[in-house]
Design a protein around this motif. Sequence first.
Motif, PDB file in Angstrom:
ATOM      1  N   HIS A  22       0.825  -1.207   0.000  1.00 45.65           N
ATOM      2  CA  HIS A  22       0.000   0.000   0.000  1.00 45.65           C
ATOM      3  C   HIS A  22       0.862   1.261   0.000  1.00 45.65           C
ATOM      4  O   HIS A  22       0.505   2.263  -0.625  1.00 45.65           O
ATOM      5  N   VAL A  23       1.989   1.218   0.699  1.00 43.66           N
ATOM      6  CA  VAL A  23       2.901   2.362   0.680  1.00 43.66           C
ATOM      7  C   VAL A  23       3.426   2.597  -0.735  1.00 43.66           C
ATOM      8  O   VAL A  23       3.486   3.732  -1.215  1.00 43.66           O
ATOM      9  N   TYR A  24       3.787   1.508  -1.413  1.00 41.42           N
ATOM     10  CA  TYR A  24       4.303   1.653  -2.781  1.00 41.42           C
ATOM     11  C   TYR A  24       3.236   2.184  -3.735  1.00 41.42           C
ATOM     12  O   TYR A  24       3.494   3.089  -4.534  1.00 41.42           O
ATOM     13  N   THR A  25       2.036   1.630  -3.663  1.00 41.48           N
ATOM     14  CA  THR A  25       0.968   2.067  -4.567  1.00 41.48           C
ATOM     15  C   THR A  25       0.503   3.485  -4.263  1.00 41.48           C
ATOM     16  O   THR A  25      -0.130   4.114  -5.116  1.00 41.48           O
ATOM     17  N   VAL A  67       7.711   8.165  -0.983  1.00 43.68           N
ATOM     18  CA  VAL A  67       7.504   6.717  -0.969  1.00 43.68           C
ATOM     19  C   VAL A  67       8.806   5.992  -0.641  1.00 43.68           C
ATOM     20  O   VAL A  67       8.839   5.083   0.206  1.00 43.68           O
ATOM     21  N   ARG A  68       9.890   6.379  -1.276  1.00 45.23           N
ATOM     22  CA  ARG A  68      11.164   5.705  -1.040  1.00 45.23           C
ATOM     23  C   ARG A  68      11.656   5.936   0.387  1.00 45.23           C
ATOM     24  O   ARG A  68      12.218   5.029   1.015  1.00 45.23           O
ATOM     25  N   LYS A  69      11.456   7.142   0.902  1.00 43.67           N
ATOM     26  CA  LYS A  69      11.875   7.419   2.272  1.00 43.67           C
ATOM     27  C   LYS A  69      11.065   6.592   3.263  1.00 43.67           C
ATOM     28  O   LYS A  69      11.608   6.066   4.246  1.00 43.67           O
ATOM     29  N   THR A  70       9.774   6.452   3.001  1.00 45.45           N
ATOM     30  CA  THR A  70       8.931   5.650   3.889  1.00 45.45           C
ATOM     31  C   THR A  70       9.352   4.186   3.885  1.00 45.45           C
ATOM     32  O   THR A  70       9.477   3.546   4.936  1.00 45.45           O
ATOM     33  N   LEU A  71       9.580   3.626   2.697  1.00 41.94           N
ATOM     34  CA  LEU A  71      10.002   2.229   2.612  1.00 41.94           C
ATOM     35  C   LEU A  71      11.380   2.025   3.227  1.00 41.94           C
ATOM     36  O   LEU A  71      11.643   0.999   3.879  1.00 41.94           O
ATOM     37  N   CYS A  75      12.416  -0.441   6.433  1.00 41.45           N
ATOM     38  CA  CYS A  75      13.483  -1.446   6.392  1.00 41.45           C
ATOM     39  C   CYS A  75      14.351  -1.403   7.651  1.00 41.45           C
ATOM     40  O   CYS A  75      15.014  -2.399   7.981  1.00 41.45           O
ATOM     41  N   GLN A  76      14.363  -0.277   8.351  1.00 42.73           N
ATOM     42  CA  GLN A  76      15.224  -0.115   9.517  1.00 42.73           C
ATOM     43  C   GLN A  76      14.519  -0.439  10.827  1.00 42.73           C
ATOM     44  O   GLN A  76      15.113  -0.297  11.891  1.00 42.73           O
ATOM     45  N   VAL A  77      13.252  -0.857  10.774  1.00 39.60           N
ATOM     46  CA  VAL A  77      12.519  -1.158  12.009  1.00 39.60           C
ATOM     47  C   VAL A  77      13.038  -2.452  12.629  1.00 39.60           C
ATOM     48  O   VAL A  77      13.534  -2.469  13.748  1.00 39.60           O
ATOM     49  N   ASN A  78      12.909  -3.546  11.930  1.00 40.24           N
ATOM     50  CA  ASN A  78      13.415  -4.838  12.375  1.00 40.24           C
ATOM     51  C   ASN A  78      13.538  -5.750  11.160  1.00 40.24           C
ATOM     52  O   ASN A  78      13.268  -5.337  10.025  1.00 40.24           O
ATOM     53  N   LYS A  79      13.912  -6.982  11.388  1.00 41.18           N
ATOM     54  CA  LYS A  79      14.146  -7.901  10.275  1.00 41.18           C
ATOM     55  C   LYS A  79      12.864  -8.230   9.526  1.00 41.18           C
ATOM     56  O   LYS A  79      12.861  -8.360   8.300  1.00 41.18           O
ATOM     57  N   SER A  80      11.745  -8.358  10.256  1.00 36.89           N
ATOM     58  CA  SER A  80      10.476  -8.676   9.589  1.00 36.89           C
ATOM     59  C   SER A  80      10.057  -7.558   8.641  1.00 36.89           C
ATOM     60  O   SER A  80       9.640  -7.807   7.507  1.00 36.89           O
ATOM     61  N   TRP A  81      10.151  -6.320   9.122  1.00 43.13           N
ATOM     62  CA  TRP A  81       9.811  -5.190   8.249  1.00 43.13           C
ATOM     63  C   TRP A  81      10.804  -5.072   7.092  1.00 43.13           C
ATOM     64  O   TRP A  81      10.424  -4.675   5.977  1.00 43.13           O
ATOM     65  N   TYR A  82      12.060  -5.405   7.351  1.00 44.20           N
ATOM     66  CA  TYR A  82      13.059  -5.356   6.278  1.00 44.20           C
ATOM     67  C   TYR A  82      12.712  -6.326   5.160  1.00 44.20           C
ATOM     68  O   TYR A  82      12.768  -5.970   3.969  1.00 44.20           O
ATOM     69  N   GLU A  83      12.347  -7.551   5.519  1.00 48.58           N
ATOM     70  CA  GLU A  83      11.992  -8.536   4.505  1.00 48.58           C
ATOM     71  C   GLU A  83      10.715  -8.144   3.762  1.00 48.58           C
ATOM     72  O   GLU A  83      10.553  -8.469   2.582  1.00 48.58           O
ATOM     73  N   PRO A  87      11.438  -5.864  -1.110  1.00 41.83           N
ATOM     74  CA  PRO A  87      10.995  -6.050  -2.507  1.00 41.83           C
ATOM     75  C   PRO A  87      10.366  -4.808  -3.115  1.00 41.83           C
ATOM     76  O   PRO A  87      10.540  -4.550  -4.308  1.00 41.83           O
ATOM     77  N   TRP A  88       9.654  -4.016  -2.324  1.00 37.85           N
ATOM     78  CA  TRP A  88       9.004  -2.820  -2.864  1.00 37.85           C
ATOM     79  C   TRP A  88       9.981  -1.659  -2.988  1.00 37.85           C
ATOM     80  O   TRP A  88       9.810  -0.797  -3.850  1.00 37.85           O
ATOM     81  N   LEU A  89      11.001  -1.647  -2.162  1.00 35.42           N
ATOM     82  CA  LEU A  89      12.015  -0.602  -2.272  1.00 35.42           C
ATOM     83  C   LEU A  89      12.850  -0.774  -3.537  1.00 35.42           C
ATOM     84  O   LEU A  89      13.284   0.217  -4.143  1.00 35.42           O
ATOM     85  N   TRP A  90      13.046  -2.020  -3.952  1.00 30.26           N
ATOM     86  CA  TRP A  90      13.846  -2.301  -5.146  1.00 30.26           C
ATOM     87  C   TRP A  90      12.980  -2.475  -6.393  1.00 30.26           C
ATOM     88  O   TRP A  90      13.518  -2.736  -7.469  1.00 30.26           O
ATOM     89  N   ARG A  91      11.699  -2.351  -6.263  1.00 32.93           N
ATOM     90  CA  ARG A  91      10.818  -2.615  -7.403  1.00 32.93           C
ATOM     91  C   ARG A  91      11.054  -1.633  -8.547  1.00 32.93           C
ATOM     92  O   ARG A  91      10.981  -2.002  -9.717  1.00 32.93           O
TER      93      ARG A  91
END
Length: 727
Positions: A22-25, A67-71, A75-83, A87-91
């Motif tokens: 949803h953040v990406y879209t 959008v990129r700053k949010t993603l 990614c820096q919250v924890n490992k679950s959020w990073y995973e 994919p959406w940060l590199w999309r």
Amino acid sequence: MASDSSVVGQFPPELLAVICAHVYTSGLPPPTPSLDPLASLASADQSGTPTGLPSSFPLAYWPESVVRKTLANLCQVNKSWYEAAKPWLWRKIEIRLPRSWLSIVEEIAGGDDEEEAALMVDQTLRSAETAAMAARFLIGESSGSDAALELHDKVLERLSGPDISIPPELLTPPASREPSPRRLRTKSKSPARWKLMRSISVAVQDVMERTHPGLYVPPPHDPHPGRFVRHLDFNHFRTIGMRRLVEEGVNNRFVTGERLVAVLKELPNLLVFGATEYMDGALTFPVLKELLLRGSASRGRGRPSRGRDIVIPDPNDPEQEDLARRRECKDLEAIDLTGCVSGVFVSSLAQFVNTFLIGHSESDSSDSDDERERRPRRGRNMVQEEPLIFSGMRRLGLRGVKSLQPHILEPLVLAFPHLTHLDLSCTRITPEVLAALANSPTVRLESLALERCNWLTGESIAAFLIDAPCAADIRELSLYGDYTFPSPLTEEDLHEIVTRAPCFTRGQLVYLDLSSAPVTADLLREACPPQPRLRSLGLSHVRDLALGAVADFLLAKAPAVEVLTLVTATQELAAVSMRQATVALHAQLVRPLCTPPFSFSLSGTAKAEDPPTRLRVVELAPALLTSLGAGAGTWRIVRSKGGRGWYVDAASGWTAEVDAGTGGSVLRRDLSPNHPWRVEVEALADANGNVSSGVGWHARKMEVLHGDGLLGREAGLYGAVAFAYQG
């Protein structure tokens, strides 16, 4: 705060992935745009959540940087959020700076030598086998060292099969290798990383499936992000201002063909690619093969026709290895080559067309007639290859590719049988190419740009728009011309088009540009059918047209037009003094079309009526804009980064107030002086051209990468072509 973190930490990975999606879209424009530039970051902070509606303010979508700053923060919250966010940060990757490009090359395609590839294969094998042994332990089977060694031998045996693309030298650790003549073959030593990972995962799963049917083994973790990339473009790439010598710019380029090929090999899911004139020297023949020969193109190329013999590929052939790898890639859906005119690109594209589309190479074309006569001809019983087509391509942008010859352009365009967006502006397209495109039974164009194509004739354009089935569904049409390259249409051709072409008679056009065409008052008032959906209209460089006829057409047949271009057009604006032109502009266009009718009520509760049309932006010649001064009333002058400029009603804009009658946004004509969108327009007017390249209205360039067409909005070099350049 701690309790909130613990609750979020318990979210399943699927929910985190949906949130990141949803953040990406939130950064994607809505299907129906507002036609206005995206507000600045200061206004974006006030906007809050994007509406997803055609809205000038609140914002319909977030800026790309937000959008990129949010993603990145997720990614820096924890490992679950990073995973979940990775994919959406590199999309979507937009190359902006040379050093960032080198970093991306290292991140996606780094470690391409044989030693590092073998080490990666060894680590991936160990990881996959560990996961398999853990799965066996869960069902109560032995997971000791003997079982692990047996599993390892079976996996190696499976990977050594003929249908696995891992060279045997990569299956042994570097320390245990011995020199072998087999390692001197021409086959590439390091296949694509994603291909290696997939082969290992498939091999382990097959081995486990034979002994334990239905047992699932999770695939090994791949830390490299190449498989996530769907979008790659160089729209913002620049090398200007780096204080490099001319020799360094020629001999030490940042974007080279070798680096681009290495990156493309690691992007199996790439769907969109954009290039510019700043890096077109890297578009070599291997790069074009990696871009175009993907998916179905590789699956069809080289296959014999039905009923012929089967061709068995040589596993030691590097070309066959590349072909097998490309078969597993996704088809490219959009490619934008705006302004690519370098000799390297043109010669490489010609070689590609001659090799794969026409069927003969450059060496064949240089042979003499006697040599071609002595060459053995293909017999009736020999294998015949199917014609190569790119069935996945939907959007093609070749604007400004002027150096491409017609005999190369025709087979290239016809090789895309399912196009919906086609931009051939400023190219050497001929009537023969247009006629061949008209015979395609599968092309269904929605957006077409034939701007300043001086090799076309009026008869060919009219025949294409009237008779071609592929042109029946066109919603966006640009036939722009100017005094340098005027429109080839005659008055009779234009009359036939507006009265017989399906895209006109159905009233489905939303964008139309007939600049420099012989548009007459009778054509607008009598011949042209109503265009209730038309939102952006171009009538520049038509001196013989009366301004009153334009006003009558908008009032009676196209009241939904919001943007109108009249650069050096009409008798009242181009053939009189500047003072008379400003008076005529307000008296015949602005006041009758953009002002609400006068109303009076004793009770004071009567609702004010809307203006008769939606016109709120008029593009004018620079000299006329200068004579307008600071504007009149709520109208302001907004200049682009180049030579274009617009007369804009600052009090008008789309807002996200849902209208109960239509179920969509509302075009307000009475924005208060402190409304954020009105403040934004005032700031653009005060900037006097010191704005970004994405500021403007009525784009001249088709937005190809996202599929927004001629109503889309772009920045960078593409934005400069769309909104800044006068010609």
